[in-house]
Write an enzyme that holds these catalytic residues in place. Structure first.
Site, PDB file in Angstrom:
ATOM      1  N   GLU A 164      13.053  15.874  -3.574  1.00 33.33           N
ATOM      2  CA  GLU A 164      12.466  16.627  -4.826  1.00 33.33           C
ATOM      3  C   GLU A 164      13.755  16.523  -5.916  1.00 33.33           C
ATOM      4  OE1 GLU A 164       9.707  20.232  -3.341  1.00 33.33           O
ATOM      5  OE2 GLU A 164      11.951  20.533  -3.309  1.00 33.33           O
ATOM      6  N   GLU A 217      11.795  22.371   3.591  1.00 28.44           N
ATOM      7  CA  GLU A 217      12.050  21.409   2.822  1.00 28.44           C
ATOM      8  C   GLU A 217      13.649  21.124   3.145  1.00 28.44           C
ATOM      9  OE1 GLU A 217      10.770  22.379  -1.232  1.00 28.44           O
ATOM     10  OE2 GLU A 217       8.816  21.713  -0.563  1.00 28.44           O
ATOM     11  N   HIS A 243       0.967  -1.192   0.012  1.00 31.60           N
ATOM     12  CA  HIS A 243      -0.059   0.028   0.022  1.00 31.60           C
ATOM     13  C   HIS A 243       0.652   1.235  -0.012  1.00 31.60           C
ATOM     14  CE1 HIS A 243      -3.089  -2.863   1.466  1.00 31.60           C
ATOM     15  NE2 HIS A 243      -3.878  -1.837   1.156  1.00 31.60           N
ATOM     16  N   ASP A 290       7.760  18.906  -6.992  1.00 29.13           N
ATOM     17  CA  ASP A 290       7.822  19.943  -6.124  1.00 29.13           C
ATOM     18  C   ASP A 290       6.422  20.052  -5.020  1.00 29.13           C
ATOM     19  OD1 ASP A 290       8.065  22.593  -4.943  1.00 29.13           O
ATOM     20  OD2 ASP A 290       7.662  23.718  -6.754  1.00 29.13           O
ATOM     21  N   PHE A 291       7.049  19.576  -3.774  1.00 30.12           N
ATOM     22  CA  PHE A 291       6.144  19.545  -2.616  1.00 30.12           C
ATOM     23  C   PHE A 291       5.684  20.796  -2.104  1.00 30.12           C
ATOM     24  CE2 PHE A 291       8.540  15.502  -3.321  1.00 30.12           C
ATOM     25  CZ  PHE A 291       7.249  14.506  -3.345  1.00 30.12           C
ATOM     26  N   ASN A 326       8.334  -3.455   3.270  1.00 32.36           N
ATOM     27  CA  ASN A 326       6.706  -3.487   3.231  1.00 32.36           C
ATOM     28  C   ASN A 326       6.224  -3.728   4.798  1.00 32.36           C
ATOM     29  OD1 ASN A 326       3.886  -2.842   2.677  1.00 32.36           O
ATOM     30  ND2 ASN A 326       3.914  -4.949   2.815  1.00 32.36           N
TER      31      ASN A 326
END
Length: 376
Positions: free
Chosen positions: A350, A370, A202, A356-357, A233
């Site tokens: 990035e 960032e 997930h 681009d957060f 995971n």
């Protein structure tokens, strides 16, 4: 007689002598005049030579020297003028930047608590022509889907108290029928664990959406899955997911993005770059196996004004976890590793992904957040 003759002779001689004296005096006078004339001519020639020398000295030495001084002076003046102009330009630019910051206004096309409230990392769009950056918006999360790789580029979601409840885990992995017509819908059996050894991992966790059965079932859509090594995971990734929910229980809300990067991972059956799907009708599809699983989290205190509470003190988490069985160990050792061993900055993610957060934040604030590296 003789005496008279002698006297006459003497007298004549004396007269001759007297007659010659004036003649000698004129010759000397002429000589003196010539001498004076020569001296005057020499002086005149000297002064003429001096004048000629001074003229050439001026033309070839003095004049060029002063000309060079003037040129240097002009260069200095030009340089100083240029420096002053550049300084004024810099001041103007800085003033413009300040004005830009002062005039900054947050503007989003999405409402608060929507995953894209602070921005769309890859500028994904809801357009079938954008098949490798296709935007899929669901009430539980938002996806940028890659039809070529048959996995999401990223999944974004908001996690708060309202998302956590008593709904049980669905465990029903289902194809996403909302994909455009003609696109292959990945199925549960396509991962072929016995052959390739990768979990259906997930991206948005099942346990993050338990407010209702519908919400939890949505997390089992195959568009929310990536091939993950079991140790990634079930150990490292799962522990980070649990920590996210602990933060929410402490009175926080989170804006989260996560996804895969690169090609090639090591599952329980070895290293693979693709999971090959061969259909009975002869069609062949390939699910890309990523090299890394990454995640970016912004932690905010529970609030009705999420923009207002973001500051330079806001905490963020970013991790980049190798998609290998060895990720549970500290590299080069057999000492246990966990998600804290894979913390990095958002800037690192990035640079790695090209996304681009939180792009809608004011630039200097965005950069401040960032560049941080989280400390638990």
């Amino acid at each position: 007689m003789e005496t008279k003759n002698k006297s006459k002779t003497t007298s004549k001689s004396s007269k001759k002598s007297q007659a010659k004296t004036p003649t000698k005096s004129k010759s000397q006078t002429k000589s003196r005049k010539k001498s004076k004339a020569k001296k005057i001519i020499k002086k005149i020639l000297f002064f003429i030579s001096l004048i000629i020398f001074c003229y050439f000295a001026y033309q070839y030495y003095v004049k060029p020297y002063f000309a060079s001084l003037d040129s240097n002076y002009e260069q200095v003046i030009d340089s100083e003028s240029s420096s002053v102009e550049q300084s004024n330009i810099n001041k103007t630019q800085k003033q413009t930047e300040v004005d830009k910051d002062e005039n900054y206004v947050f503007a989003s096309d999405y409402s608060q608590n929507n995953p894209l409230f602070f921005g769309n990392p890859s500028d994904a769009v809801f357009d079938v022509s954008s098949e490798n950056n296709y935007l899929m918006e669901k009430s539980q999360f938002t996806i940028s889907y890659n039809n070529k790789k048959l996995i999401p580029n990223w999944v974004g979601w908001h996690l708060g108290q309202q998302d956590l409840g008593e709904a049980e885990r669905s465990d029903k992995f289902i194809p996403d029928v909302t994909l455009p017509d003609g696109w292959y819908q990945v199925r549960k059996e396509d991962y072929q664990f016995n052959l390739y050894g990768f979990d259906r991992g997930h991206v948005c966790p099942s346990a993050d959406k338990t407010a209702s059965s519908e919400d939890n079932e949505a997390t089992f859509l195959m568009t929310n899955m990536i091939p993950q090594s079991p140790n990634c995971n079930r150990i490292v990734w799962m522990h980070l997911e649990a920590y996210e929910r602990e933060l929410v229980e402490q009175g926080n809300e989170l804006y989260i993005f996560a996804g895969p990067y690169g090609t090639g991972g090591t599952g329980s059956r070895g290293y693979f770059e693709e999971i090959v799907i061969k259909k009975k009708n002869g069609d062949v599809y390939n699910i890309s196996v990523p090299a890394v699983s990454w995640k970016v989290i912004m932690i905010l205190p529970e609030s009705d004004d999420d923009v207002g509470v973001v500051s330079e003190d806001t905490e963020v988490i970013a991790v980049s976890v190798p998609n290998t069985q060895e990720c549970k160990y500290i590299e080069g050792t057999k000492e246990s590793a966990d998600w804290q061993n894979y913390i990095c900055s958002i800037n690192y993610i990035e640079e790695m992904t090209g996304y681009d957060f939180f792009e809608l934040l004011e630039d200097s604030l965005e950069e401040k957040l960032e560049s941080k590296v989280y400390e638990e």
